[in-house]
Write a protein that holds these residues in place. Structure first.
Motif, PDB file in Angstrom:
ATOM      1  N   GLU A 166      40.715  45.191  38.764  1.00 56.52           N
ATOM      2  CA  GLU A 166      41.884  45.937  38.315  1.00 56.52           C
ATOM      3  C   GLU A 166      42.139  45.682  36.838  1.00 56.52           C
ATOM      4  N   LEU A 167      42.378  46.766  36.123  1.00 58.74           N
ATOM      5  CA  LEU A 167      42.800  46.688  34.726  1.00 58.74           C
ATOM      6  C   LEU A 167      44.317  46.824  34.682  1.00 58.74           C
ATOM      7  N   VAL A 168      44.977  45.837  34.122  1.00 56.77           N
ATOM      8  CA  VAL A 168      46.431  45.834  33.984  1.00 56.77           C
ATOM      9  C   VAL A 168      46.761  46.041  32.511  1.00 56.77           C
ATOM     10  N   VAL A 169      47.448  47.122  32.199  1.00 52.90           N
ATOM     11  CA  VAL A 169      47.800  47.433  30.811  1.00 52.90           C
ATOM     12  C   VAL A 169      49.287  47.160  30.604  1.00 52.90           C
ATOM     13  N   ALA A 170      49.583  46.206  29.728  1.00 53.24           N
ATOM     14  CA  ALA A 170      50.974  45.902  29.371  1.00 53.24           C
ATOM     15  C   ALA A 170      51.389  46.886  28.281  1.00 53.24           C
ATOM     16  N   THR A 177      41.650  37.468  33.344  1.00 48.68           N
ATOM     17  CA  THR A 177      41.623  37.331  31.896  1.00 48.68           C
ATOM     18  C   THR A 177      42.893  37.920  31.295  1.00 48.68           C
ATOM     19  N   ILE A 178      43.329  37.309  30.198  1.00 50.89           N
ATOM     20  CA  ILE A 178      44.443  37.811  29.403  1.00 50.89           C
ATOM     21  C   ILE A 178      43.867  38.196  28.046  1.00 50.89           C
ATOM     22  N   VAL A 179      43.938  39.446  27.695  1.00 42.33           N
ATOM     23  CA  VAL A 179      43.368  39.974  26.445  1.00 42.33           C
ATOM     24  C   VAL A 179      41.988  39.380  26.178  1.00 42.33           C
ATOM     25  N   GLY A 180      41.147  39.348  27.210  1.00 38.47           N
ATOM     26  CA  GLY A 180      39.810  38.775  27.083  1.00 38.47           C
ATOM     27  C   GLY A 180      38.969  39.509  26.057  1.00 38.47           C
ATOM     28  N   ALA A 181      38.276  38.749  25.211  1.00 33.80           N
ATOM     29  CA  ALA A 181      37.462  39.339  24.155  1.00 33.80           C
ATOM     30  C   ALA A 181      36.026  38.830  24.240  1.00 33.80           C
ATOM     31  N   LEU A 231      38.261  40.551  40.241  1.00 33.35           N
ATOM     32  CA  LEU A 231      38.489  40.499  38.800  1.00 33.35           C
ATOM     33  C   LEU A 231      39.795  41.197  38.447  1.00 33.35           C
ATOM     34  N   MET A 232      40.622  40.513  37.653  1.00 34.61           N
ATOM     35  CA  MET A 232      41.817  41.140  37.096  1.00 34.61           C
ATOM     36  C   MET A 232      41.810  40.949  35.583  1.00 34.61           C
ATOM     37  N   VAL A 233      41.928  42.044  34.858  1.00 30.02           N
ATOM     38  CA  VAL A 233      41.864  42.046  33.402  1.00 30.02           C
ATOM     39  C   VAL A 233      43.191  42.572  32.859  1.00 30.02           C
ATOM     40  N   ARG A 277      39.564  47.321  24.146  1.00 32.52           N
ATOM     41  CA  ARG A 277      38.247  47.944  24.344  1.00 32.52           C
ATOM     42  C   ARG A 277      37.378  47.109  25.281  1.00 32.52           C
ATOM     43  N   ASP A 278      37.371  45.780  25.088  1.00 30.78           N
ATOM     44  CA  ASP A 278      36.558  44.913  25.937  1.00 30.78           C
ATOM     45  C   ASP A 278      37.052  44.924  27.381  1.00 30.78           C
ATOM     46  N   GLY A 279      38.376  44.961  27.552  1.00 34.33           N
ATOM     47  CA  GLY A 279      38.924  45.007  28.902  1.00 34.33           C
ATOM     48  C   GLY A 279      38.485  46.249  29.647  1.00 34.33           C
ATOM     49  N   CYS A 280      38.539  47.380  28.976  1.00 37.75           N
ATOM     50  CA  CYS A 280      38.090  48.627  29.610  1.00 37.75           C
ATOM     51  C   CYS A 280      36.606  48.564  29.941  1.00 37.75           C
ATOM     52  N   GLU A 281      35.828  47.992  29.041  1.00 38.01           N
ATOM     53  CA  GLU A 281      34.375  47.933  29.255  1.00 38.01           C
ATOM     54  C   GLU A 281      34.006  47.069  30.459  1.00 38.01           C
ATOM     55  N   ILE A 282      34.601  45.869  30.553  1.00 42.22           N
ATOM     56  CA  ILE A 282      34.186  44.987  31.640  1.00 42.22           C
ATOM     57  C   ILE A 282      34.657  45.505  32.995  1.00 42.22           C
ATOM     58  N   ILE A 283      35.796  46.170  33.030  1.00 39.99           N
ATOM     59  CA  ILE A 283      36.234  46.761  34.294  1.00 39.99           C
ATOM     60  C   ILE A 283      35.246  47.834  34.742  1.00 39.99           C
ATOM     61  N   GLU A 284      34.727  48.595  33.808  1.00 37.39           N
ATOM     62  CA  GLU A 284      33.746  49.630  34.153  1.00 37.39           C
ATOM     63  C   GLU A 284      32.421  49.023  34.588  1.00 37.39           C
TER      64      GLU A 284
END
Length: 319
Positions: A274-278, A136-140, A244-246, A259-266
Motif C-alpha cells: 500500500e502506498l500512503v500519501v500524506a 517506510t517513511i519517505v523512503g529514498a 509492504l507499506m510506503v 517518486r521512489d515510493g511510487c516506483e517500489i509499490i509498482e
C-alpha cells in the motif's frame, strides 16, 4: 529505553542501538519487534528513535533504533562512510541480536526505515527472511540519488573525483569529508538553493528542531563510489515479497522520495502493498511534525499489528 552495543560478528566494531520498550514491559513475555533505521547522515536519536521508535513502542512493540556502522555512536573507521552494502549488513546484525533476546518473538520481526533508511530497509528485506513486514517513511533510493542530484547529474564526474581522492589519500593526503547540507537556511538561500528538500533538511538538521550531536550529515568522499552503482530496488520484482507499506508526502523535492515510493509499490512482488500519501505534507514534515507523523502512524500501527501478530504465539492484543 536501554542503549546497547551489538557485536558486528563479521567485522571488528560494534553497532550502537537504543531499545524502546512497551508500557508495562515484562521480560518473560514474547513481543513483536521492529528494527528502525535512520536517514542518510542521521542518527538513532533523531526521527527513527525519538519519533517513530517511541510511538511504536507505546503500541506494544519492542523497537530497536540503531546507528549505522561508521556513523553515530557505532564503531567503524574511518568515519562517515555511507556504503549501501554495509548499511544493509547492519540490519542482519541487528536481527542477529534480536533473536538472542528472550522477550522477542523471532517470528514477528518487522522493519521501518526513514528516508535513505527506507531504501536500505527494502533492500535488506529482500534477502533477510527474518523480516516479516516492511514499512517506510519517505523512503529514498540512495543509489539513484547518488547518480542524480547528489552528483549534480554527473555520476561519472563524481567517480573521477572519488578516484583522484583515493589516489591522494593512498599517497598520504588527509581524508576529505563532504558536508551534505549548508550551515543554515539563510546560508542555503544566499547560495541560491531553493529546493524544498534542501531547505527543510537544513532546517531539521541545523537547528534545535532536530539537531543532535551524532546527526552530522557528512560523507567521506573517497568511499562514495560504492553507492553510485547500487540500487535499493534491484530484484524487488522477485525478492521483495513481505507485506509492504510506503508512506510519502505529496510535496515532491530533489531527494525524490515521492517518486521512489511510487516506483517500489509498482515493482515489489509483495501481494499486500500500500502506498500512503500524506496530502499537503513534505518529506521533512514526516520526520517530526505531529500532524503528518500522526497520519503515518494511523496507517503503520495497524499494518504492523496485522502482519507481526499473524504468527504470534500470543496475540498482540493479549500481551
Amino acid at each position: 529505553m536501554k542503549t546497547v552495543e551489538i557485536k558486528n560478528r563479521d567485522m571488528y566494531w560494534h553497532i550502537a542501538a537504543d531499545i524502546h520498550y512497551p508500557p508495562g514491559f515484562v521480560e518473560s513475555r514474547k513481543y513483536p519487534a521492529i528494527i528502525s533505521a535512520h536517514p542518510i547522515g542521521s542518527c538513532k536519536e533523531q526521527t527513527s528513535g525519538n519519533v517513530y521508535g517511541e510511538a511504536l513502542a507505546k503500541e506494544g512493540f519492542v523497537v530497536i533504533a540503531f546507528d549505522a556502522s561508521f556513523q553515530g555512536a557505532s564503531g567503524g573507521e574511518p568515519r562517515f562512510i555511507e556504503d549501501p552494502t554495509l548499511r544493509v549488513e547492519d540490519f542482519r546484525h541487528v536481527a542477529d541480536y534480536l533473536v538472542t533476546l528472550p522477550y522477542v518473538d523471532e517470528d514477528r520481526i518487522g522493519v521501518l526505515g526513514i528516508c535513505g533508511g527506507g531504501g536500505y530497509a527494502i533492500s535488506a528485506a529482500m534477502t533477510e527472511r527474518r523480516i516479516k513486514a516492511v514499512g517506510t517513511i519517505v523512503g529514498a533510493n540512495y543509489g539513484r540519488l547518488m547518480r542524480g542530484n547528489f552528483s549534480g547529474l554527473n555520476p561519472i564526474g563524481l567517480l573521477e573525483k572519488v578516484a583522484a581522492q583515493r589516489t591522494a589519500e593512498a599517497r598520504g593526503a588527509e581524508w576529505h569529508v563532504d558536508d551534505l547540507l549548508p550551515p543554515s537556511v539563510d546560508a542555503a538561500k544566499k547560495a541560491g538553493l531553493t529546493d524544498i528538500d534542501v531547505l527543510e533538511a537544513t532546517d531539521y538538521y541545523r537547528t534545535p528542531r532536530g539537531q543532535k550531536p551524532h546527526g552530522r550529515n557528512r560523507s567521506l568522499l573517497s568511499h562514495q563510489a560504492a553507492a553510485i552503482s547500487w540500487d535499493a530496488f534491484h530484484l524487488a520484482e522477485v525478492l521483495l515479497t513481505q507485506p509492504l507499506m510506503v508512506v510519502v508526502g505529496d510535496k515532491p523535492g530533489a531527494f525524490g522520495s515521492y517518486r521512489d515510493g511510487c516506483e517500489i509499490i509498482e515493482r515489489a512482488a509483495s501481494k499486500e502493498k500500500e502506498l500512503v500519501v500524506a496530502e499537503g505534507w513534505s518529506h521533512y514534515d514526516l520526520y517530526d511534525h505531529p500532524e503528518p507523523v500522526g497520519l503515518a502512524l494511523k496507517k503503520l500501527i495497524p499494518f504492523f499489528e496485522k502482519h507481526l501478530a499473524a504468527t504470534a504465539k500470543v496475540p498482540l492484543a493479549a500481551e
